[in-house]
Write a protein that holds these residues in place. Structure first.
Motif, mmCIF file in Angstrom:
data_model
loop_
_atom_site.group_PDB
_atom_site.id
_atom_site.type_symbol
_atom_site.label_atom_id
_atom_site.label_comp_id
_atom_site.label_asym_id
_atom_site.label_seq_id
_atom_site.Cartn_x
_atom_site.Cartn_y
_atom_site.Cartn_z
ATOM 1 N N LEU A 90 135.068 135.450 74.691
ATOM 2 C CA LEU A 90 136.076 134.750 75.484
ATOM 3 C C LEU A 90 135.867 133.237 75.401
ATOM 4 C CD1 LEU A 90 138.429 134.818 77.467
ATOM 5 C CD2 LEU A 90 136.781 135.096 79.327
ATOM 6 N N ASP A 91 134.610 132.799 75.515
ATOM 7 C CA ASP A 91 134.316 131.365 75.424
ATOM 8 C C ASP A 91 134.722 130.810 74.058
ATOM 9 O OD1 ASP A 91 133.334 131.409 77.990
ATOM 10 O OD2 ASP A 91 131.220 131.566 77.375
ATOM 11 N N GLN A 92 134.422 131.578 73.000
ATOM 12 C CA GLN A 92 134.780 131.138 71.656
ATOM 13 C C GLN A 92 136.292 131.057 71.488
ATOM 14 O OE1 GLN A 92 133.105 133.529 68.524
ATOM 15 N NE2 GLN A 92 134.110 132.388 66.885
ATOM 16 N N GLN A 93 137.001 132.059 71.992
ATOM 17 C CA GLN A 93 138.457 132.057 71.897
ATOM 18 C C GLN A 93 139.059 130.881 72.664
ATOM 19 O OE1 GLN A 93 139.287 135.965 73.410
ATOM 20 N NE2 GLN A 93 139.020 136.970 71.415
ATOM 21 N N LYS A 94 138.462 130.563 73.807
ATOM 22 C CA LYS A 94 138.963 129.427 74.581
ATOM 23 C C LYS A 94 138.740 128.117 73.824
ATOM 24 C CE LYS A 94 138.578 131.361 79.253
ATOM 25 N NZ LYS A 94 137.886 131.266 80.572
ATOM 26 N N GLN A 95 137.609 127.991 73.159
ATOM 27 C CA GLN A 95 137.329 126.788 72.378
ATOM 28 C C GLN A 95 138.304 126.664 71.205
ATOM 29 O OE1 GLN A 95 133.215 127.031 71.222
ATOM 30 N NE2 GLN A 95 132.432 126.617 73.280
ATOM 31 N N GLU A 96 138.548 127.786 70.530
ATOM 32 C CA GLU A 96 139.484 127.771 69.403
ATOM 33 C C GLU A 96 140.887 127.409 69.888
ATOM 34 O OE1 GLU A 96 139.270 131.569 67.576
ATOM 35 O OE2 GLU A 96 137.240 131.294 66.797
ATOM 36 N N THR A 97 141.271 127.962 71.025
ATOM 37 C CA THR A 97 142.593 127.671 71.580
ATOM 38 C C THR A 97 142.727 126.200 71.925
ATOM 39 O OG1 THR A 97 142.726 129.910 72.497
ATOM 40 C CG2 THR A 97 144.241 128.269 73.392
ATOM 41 N N ALA A 98 141.695 125.644 72.552
ATOM 42 C CA ALA A 98 141.723 124.223 72.924
ATOM 43 C C ALA A 98 141.839 123.345 71.677
ATOM 44 C CB ALA A 98 140.467 123.864 73.713
ATOM 45 N N ALA A 99 141.124 123.698 70.603
ATOM 46 C CA ALA A 99 141.168 122.918 69.364
ATOM 47 C C ALA A 99 142.560 122.981 68.726
ATOM 48 C CB ALA A 99 140.120 123.421 68.380
ATOM 49 N N VAL A 100 143.141 124.177 68.711
ATOM 50 C CA VAL A 100 144.474 124.342 68.134
ATOM 51 C C VAL A 100 145.512 123.583 68.945
ATOM 52 C CG1 VAL A 100 146.322 126.013 67.701
ATOM 53 C CG2 VAL A 100 143.994 126.528 66.980
ATOM 54 N N LEU A 101 145.423 123.657 70.258
ATOM 55 C CA LEU A 101 146.370 122.949 71.116
ATOM 56 C C LEU A 101 146.243 121.433 70.949
ATOM 57 C CD1 LEU A 101 146.178 125.097 74.379
ATOM 58 C CD2 LEU A 101 148.086 124.962 72.762
ATOM 59 N N ALA A 102 145.021 120.947 70.763
ATOM 60 C CA ALA A 102 144.820 119.512 70.546
ATOM 61 C C ALA A 102 145.443 119.078 69.217
ATOM 62 C CB ALA A 102 143.329 119.179 70.562
ATOM 63 N N GLU A 103 145.239 119.900 68.175
ATOM 64 C CA GLU A 103 145.849 119.571 66.880
ATOM 65 C C GLU A 103 147.367 119.662 66.965
ATOM 66 O OE1 GLU A 103 145.840 120.931 62.163
ATOM 67 O OE2 GLU A 103 144.509 121.943 63.593
ATOM 68 N N LEU A 104 147.859 120.629 67.708
ATOM 69 C CA LEU A 104 149.301 120.775 67.895
ATOM 70 C C LEU A 104 149.876 119.529 68.554
ATOM 71 C CD1 LEU A 104 151.910 122.433 67.840
ATOM 72 C CD2 LEU A 104 151.184 123.513 69.982
ATOM 73 N N ASP A 105 149.174 118.996 69.526
ATOM 74 C CA ASP A 105 149.631 117.786 70.215
ATOM 75 C C ASP A 105 149.664 116.605 69.241
ATOM 76 O OD1 ASP A 105 150.284 116.295 72.724
ATOM 77 O OD2 ASP A 105 148.420 115.266 72.243
ATOM 78 N N ARG A 106 148.603 116.452 68.437
ATOM 79 C CA ARG A 106 148.563 115.350 67.464
ATOM 80 C C ARG A 106 149.678 115.511 66.434
ATOM 81 N NH1 ARG A 106 143.012 116.580 67.745
ATOM 82 N NH2 ARG A 106 143.123 117.704 65.748
ATOM 83 N N ASN A 107 149.885 116.738 65.989
ATOM 84 C CA ASN A 107 150.913 116.986 64.985
ATOM 85 C C ASN A 107 152.307 116.715 65.525
ATOM 86 O OD1 ASN A 107 149.872 118.044 62.347
ATOM 87 N ND2 ASN A 107 151.840 119.114 62.407
ATOM 88 N N THR A 108 152.518 117.049 66.795
ATOM 89 C CA THR A 108 153.811 116.788 67.424
ATOM 90 C C THR A 108 154.076 115.291 67.487
ATOM 91 O OG1 THR A 108 153.623 118.811 68.750
ATOM 92 C CG2 THR A 108 155.194 117.150 69.497
ATOM 93 N N GLN A 109 153.049 114.505 67.783
ATOM 94 C CA GLN A 109 153.201 113.050 67.802
ATOM 95 C C GLN A 109 153.543 112.529 66.405
ATOM 96 O OE1 GLN A 109 149.784 111.150 69.612
ATOM 97 N NE2 GLN A 109 149.719 112.622 71.277
ATOM 98 N N THR A 110 152.868 113.068 65.386
ATOM 99 C CA THR A 110 153.164 112.675 64.004
ATOM 100 C C THR A 110 154.597 113.041 63.641
ATOM 101 O OG1 THR A 110 150.859 112.993 63.344
ATOM 102 C CG2 THR A 110 152.514 113.012 61.586
ATOM 103 N N LEU A 111 155.013 114.221 64.061
ATOM 104 C CA LEU A 111 156.372 114.695 63.787
ATOM 105 C C LEU A 111 157.401 113.728 64.373
ATOM 106 C CD1 LEU A 111 157.843 117.211 62.551
ATOM 107 C CD2 LEU A 111 157.882 118.148 64.854
ATOM 108 N N ASN A 112 157.188 113.343 65.621
ATOM 109 C CA ASN A 112 158.142 112.460 66.293
ATOM 110 C C ASN A 112 158.162 111.062 65.673
ATOM 111 O OD1 ASN A 112 158.879 114.480 68.084
ATOM 112 N ND2 ASN A 112 157.323 113.926 69.583
ATOM 113 N N SER A 113 156.977 110.532 65.352
ATOM 114 C CA SER A 113 156.923 109.186 64.772
ATOM 115 C C SER A 113 157.537 109.164 63.378
ATOM 116 C CB SER A 113 155.477 108.677 64.730
ATOM 117 O OG SER A 113 154.689 109.479 63.867
ATOM 118 N N THR A 114 157.315 110.234 62.595
ATOM 119 C CA THR A 114 157.891 110.295 61.250
ATOM 120 C C THR A 114 159.405 110.442 61.316
ATOM 121 O OG1 THR A 114 155.862 111.398 60.521
ATOM 122 C CG2 THR A 114 157.714 111.407 59.005
ATOM 123 N N LYS A 115 159.876 111.196 62.271
ATOM 124 C CA LYS A 115 161.325 111.339 62.471
ATOM 125 C C LYS A 115 161.948 109.982 62.766
ATOM 126 C CE LYS A 115 164.719 113.694 65.400
ATOM 127 N NZ LYS A 115 164.900 114.682 66.504
#
Length: 345
Positions: free
Chosen positions: A155-180
């Protein structure tokens, strides 16, 4: 008698000063007029600037496509991880509840030292039987506790993986908006320049009626082309069927396309999945080099040093592609733009 004197004439020096002042006024007036109404740029000058802006917009469009594709992947991955976390948490709760119930029962039953219980027992054999059962219960509890610990680690590992993916998703969303925003700004700048020209000149630039990379606006009849084989035949037919559909950055059909979106759409109809960007498409299949004479119908022709444009070879030295904003899906000479690589899907 009244005296009649002639008015005093200005000296030669005074005349020179006045003449210079007048000349300065005229020059300033001319300069002011020039600033107020600057000369409009010519067609050739606008074409150079517009072509550069469209090049930048196309490169940014492919970055946008890549960021969008990655964002969608991350969103799906985050959803899956969050589902796993929820299931793991539920299993944890079940294990914890089971251990808690057993512990409470033991507390209610009380606990007696096994040696003393044996000494006081009137039926030692019966006691030993019960003791064996208790030992089995303890072993079961130990196994349950180990399962609980293992589940907690997962469970701890899954939570860490989820947090990492969500952080990358946030960064990618910012890149998406700025590139648009970048794409939109480049296109707006190009449109402002084009608006200064006549309709005929503007159309000529948008449709590429001149220049080294001239793009023919005439439709090509598939019957006039050499046949393609296998799924490439479906892809070629699909791409050619889109001739005349408008270019739209970030679009992948069914009636508007950017360059890589047209390739994805055409091959999807043939049951083949392509990556979304021209840069990624430059790595699919096998290399055919850079000479279009070696290409077969259905091959992807990747253009420019940054691989920001792609078309599909259709035979007879031609490719079908979605050129740029303001234009439509059409056919051009395969080598009208510098070829970076050709890939056979």
């Amino acid at each position: 008698m009244a005296s009649h004197r002639r008015p005093k004439q200005p000296s030669r020096a005074q005349v020179s000063v006045l003449t210079a002042a007048a000349a300065t006024v005229v020059a300033l007036s001319a300069q002011s007029g020039a600033q107020a109404a600057p000369a409009k740029p010519g067609k050739d000058e606008v074409k150079v600037q517009v072509d550069a802006l469209y090049e930048q917009a196309e490169a940014a469009t492919e970055r946008f496509n890549g960021a969008k594709e990655r964002t969608e992947q991350l969103r799906r991955q985050a959803d899956q991880l969050q589902d796993q976390v929820a299931r793991s948490q539920e299993q944890m709760t079940t294990l914890q509840s089971g251990l808690a119930a057993e512990a409470a029962q033991e507390y209610r039953d009380g606990g007696v030292d096994p040696t003393i219980a044996l000494m006081l027992s009137s039926d030692p054999e019966n006691y030993l039987t019960k003791a064996s059962s208790v030992d089995q219960v303890n072993r079961t509890q130990a196994e349950t506790l180990k399962s609980l610990q293992d589940q907690q680690r997962r469970l701890d590992q899954q939570k860490q993986e989820t947090a990492a993916v969500l952080a990358e998703l946030d960064r990618n969303t910012q890149t998406l908006n700025s590139t648009k925003t970048e794409v939109q700004q480049k296109l707006q700048e190009a449109q402002k320049l084009l608006n200064q020209l006549s309709v005929a000149d503007r159309t000529a630039i948008l449709r590429g009626s001149d220049g080294a990379a001239s793009r023919s606006s005439s439709r090509v009849d598939p019957a006039s082309l050499p046949p393609a084989g296998g799924y490439a035949a479906v892809a070629v037919q699909t791409a050619l069927a889109q001739q005349g559909d408008p270019y739209l950055w970030g679009a992948g059909g069914p009636d508007k396309f950017d360059c890589s979106g047209l390739m994805v759409y055409a091959y999807a109809k043939a049951g083949v999945s392509l990556p979304r960007t021209s840069q990624a498409q430059a790595g699919v299949g096998t290399s055919v080099g850079t000479d279009w004479h070696n290409a077969l119908p259905g091959d992807l022709v990747i253009y420019k040093s940054d691989r920001s444009h792609v078309g599909m070879y259709i035979g007879n030295g031609l490719v079908v592609h979605a050129p740029r904003a303001g234009d439509v899906v059409k056919v051009m000479q395969a080598d009208a733009i510098k070829i970076n690589t050709i890939r056979r899907v």
